[in-house]
Scaffold this motif. Structure first.
Motif, PDB file in Angstrom:
ATOM      1  N   SER A  12      -4.252  -1.003   1.127  1.00 45.58           N
ATOM      2  CA  SER A  12      -4.516  -1.974   2.185  1.00 45.58           C
ATOM      3  C   SER A  12      -5.894  -1.773   2.806  1.00 45.58           C
ATOM      4  CB  SER A  12      -3.434  -1.896   3.267  1.00 45.58           C
ATOM      5  OG  SER A  12      -3.327  -0.574   3.749  1.00 45.58           O
ATOM      6  N   THR A  13      -6.384  -0.547   2.800  1.00 47.61           N
ATOM      7  CA  THR A  13      -7.703  -0.270   3.391  1.00 47.61           C
ATOM      8  C   THR A  13      -8.415   0.803   2.563  1.00 47.61           C
ATOM      9  OG1 THR A  13      -6.900   1.559   4.754  1.00 47.61           O
ATOM     10  CG2 THR A  13      -6.835  -0.636   5.763  1.00 47.61           C
ATOM     11  N   GLU A  14      -9.713   0.884   2.737  1.00 47.28           N
ATOM     12  CA  GLU A  14     -10.508   1.890   2.028  1.00 47.28           C
ATOM     13  C   GLU A  14     -10.115   3.327   2.422  1.00 47.28           C
ATOM     14  OE1 GLU A  14     -12.273   1.850  -0.533  1.00 47.28           O
ATOM     15  OE2 GLU A  14     -13.212   3.832  -0.362  1.00 47.28           O
ATOM     16  N   PRO A  15      -9.929   3.606   3.742  1.00 47.50           N
ATOM     17  CA  PRO A  15      -9.492   4.980   4.082  1.00 47.50           C
ATOM     18  C   PRO A  15      -8.155   5.346   3.418  1.00 47.50           C
ATOM     19  CG  PRO A  15     -10.247   3.834   6.051  1.00 47.50           C
ATOM     20  CD  PRO A  15     -10.241   2.814   4.945  1.00 47.50           C
ATOM     21  N   ASN A  16      -7.251   4.366   3.295  1.00 51.60           N
ATOM     22  CA  ASN A  16      -5.977   4.653   2.636  1.00 51.60           C
ATOM     23  C   ASN A  16      -6.183   4.963   1.156  1.00 51.60           C
ATOM     24  OD1 ASN A  16      -4.585   4.355   4.966  1.00 51.60           O
ATOM     25  ND2 ASN A  16      -3.705   2.360   4.486  1.00 51.60           N
ATOM     26  N   ARG A  17      -7.081   4.215   0.537  1.00 54.59           N
ATOM     27  CA  ARG A  17      -7.389   4.488  -0.872  1.00 54.59           C
ATOM     28  C   ARG A  17      -7.910   5.918  -1.017  1.00 54.59           C
ATOM     29  NH1 ARG A  17     -11.190   5.117  -4.538  1.00 54.59           N
ATOM     30  NH2 ARG A  17     -12.802   5.136  -2.953  1.00 54.59           N
ATOM     31  N   LYS A  18      -8.844   6.270  -0.139  1.00 55.73           N
ATOM     32  CA  LYS A  18      -9.453   7.611  -0.204  1.00 55.73           C
ATOM     33  C   LYS A  18      -8.392   8.693  -0.014  1.00 55.73           C
ATOM     34  CE  LYS A  18     -14.324   7.679   0.815  1.00 55.73           C
ATOM     35  NZ  LYS A  18     -15.084   7.025   1.882  1.00 55.73           N
ATOM     36  N   CYS A  66       0.841  -1.199   0.000  1.00 55.11           N
ATOM     37  CA  CYS A  66       0.000   0.000   0.000  1.00 55.11           C
ATOM     38  C   CYS A  66       0.881   1.256   0.000  1.00 55.11           C
ATOM     39  CB  CYS A  66      -0.877  -0.029   1.249  1.00 55.11           C
ATOM     40  SG  CYS A  66      -1.914   1.430   1.431  1.00 55.11           S
ATOM     41  N   ILE A  93      -9.323  -3.504  -3.231  1.00 60.33           N
ATOM     42  CA  ILE A  93      -9.410  -2.054  -2.949  1.00 60.33           C
ATOM     43  C   ILE A  93      -8.472  -1.319  -3.902  1.00 60.33           C
ATOM     44  CG2 ILE A  93      -9.165  -0.260  -1.194  1.00 60.33           C
ATOM     45  CD1 ILE A  93      -9.584  -2.416   0.919  1.00 60.33           C
ATOM     46  N   SER A 102       0.327   2.910   3.657  1.00 59.40           N
ATOM     47  CA  SER A 102       0.747   2.242   4.901  1.00 59.40           C
ATOM     48  C   SER A 102       1.964   1.346   4.739  1.00 59.40           C
ATOM     49  CB  SER A 102      -0.414   1.384   5.428  1.00 59.40           C
ATOM     50  OG  SER A 102      -0.645   0.308   4.527  1.00 59.40           O
ATOM     51  N   VAL A 118      -1.373  -5.131   0.086  1.00 55.55           N
ATOM     52  CA  VAL A 118      -2.634  -4.566  -0.383  1.00 55.55           C
ATOM     53  C   VAL A 118      -3.755  -5.598  -0.346  1.00 55.55           C
ATOM     54  CG1 VAL A 118      -1.487  -2.926  -1.917  1.00 55.55           C
ATOM     55  CG2 VAL A 118      -2.217  -5.152  -2.830  1.00 55.55           C
ATOM     56  N   ASP A 119      -4.987  -5.102  -0.314  1.00 49.89           N
ATOM     57  CA  ASP A 119      -6.165  -5.916  -0.588  1.00 49.89           C
ATOM     58  C   ASP A 119      -6.481  -5.663  -2.065  1.00 49.89           C
ATOM     59  OD1 ASP A 119      -8.696  -6.812  -1.052  1.00 49.89           O
ATOM     60  OD2 ASP A 119      -9.539  -6.060   0.839  1.00 49.89           O
TER      61      ASP A 119
END
Ligand code: HEM
Length: 197
Positions: A63-69, A40, A51, A43, A47-48
């Protein structure tokens, strides 16, 4: 069913079967070509793959939706984005090196340099420094400039002046020129191999 009909059905089945198999065979190969980042960019965690976000036509995973945003918002508020992204940075660097190579104060530094590679590196460096999507993977600026004999502040200022004039000629708004020049100035100690503050 006549033998003729059976034959036609068999042909249809074989054709359909073959084409379906071909499609299936192609799918993973095409998928395999798309290289998606494994860690990610926010972070550093794995990664997922579900996402993802797309920037300048390239897919990035998080790795997470907030990180993507956060990453997408950072891209869109970046100087890189405001300047016009990849095509704008590429055009600016091309124009910048025409100036540098015509500038008697500094052109001698570039006499033995492969300028194709130099333009490519500078596009990548400035893109990263201005908040573009790809991190800089080249040399750190201290190492890159440490063997340039006699390099001093006058040379640095000449390079900065060429960059500023380039951006102004490209009608970049003054506020953005200021931001770009502040980023360029922040590299001065490294480029001139001065002690770190
Ligand atoms: C805003 C200031 C500057 C930035 C951001 C910058 C950026 C860079 C970058 C990214 C590279 C490539 C590093 C690599 O190989 O991975 C490079 C190399 C180079 N820079 Fe700069 N530079 C700056 C100032 C200067 C100045 C003031 C000069 C001389 C007048 C200069 C001359 C060179 C030369 C000759 C190379 C090629 C070195 C080699 O390939 O051995 N740079 N610079």
């Amino acid at each position: 069913m006549s033998a003729h009909m059976k034959h036609i059905l068999l042909v249809v089945a074989v054709v359909l079967g073959t084409s379906t198999a071909a499609l299936h065979a192609q799918a993973p190969a095409a998928g395999a070509k798309v290289e998606i980042n494994q860690t990610c960019p926010i972070s550093g965690a794995p990664v997922d793959p579900a996402i993802t976000g797309v920037y300048e036509g390239k897919t990035y995973a998080f790795s997470t939706e907030p990180n993507r945003k956060k990453w997408m918002a950072d891209r869109e508020s970046s100087l890189y984005h405001k300047l016009g992204g990849k095509p704008a940075i590429d055009a600016a660097v091309e124009r910048f090196y025409v100036k540098v190579l015509a500038d008697n104060r500094i052109k001698h530094f570039f006499e033995d340099i492969n300028m194709g590679a130099q333009r490519r590196k500078q596009k990548a460096f400035l893109s990263a420094a201005f908040g573009g999507p790809e991190p800089w993977k080249g040399k750190d600026l201290r190492t890159a400039h440490k063997n340039l004999d006699g390099l001093n502040e006058t040379h640095f200022n000449a390079v900065a002046e060429n960059l500023q004039q380039t951006l102004e000629e490209l009608k970049v708004p003054q506020e953005l020129v200021k931001q770009a020049m502040a980023i360029a100035a922040s590299t001065k100690d490294a480029v001139l191999n001065r002690p770190k503050k």
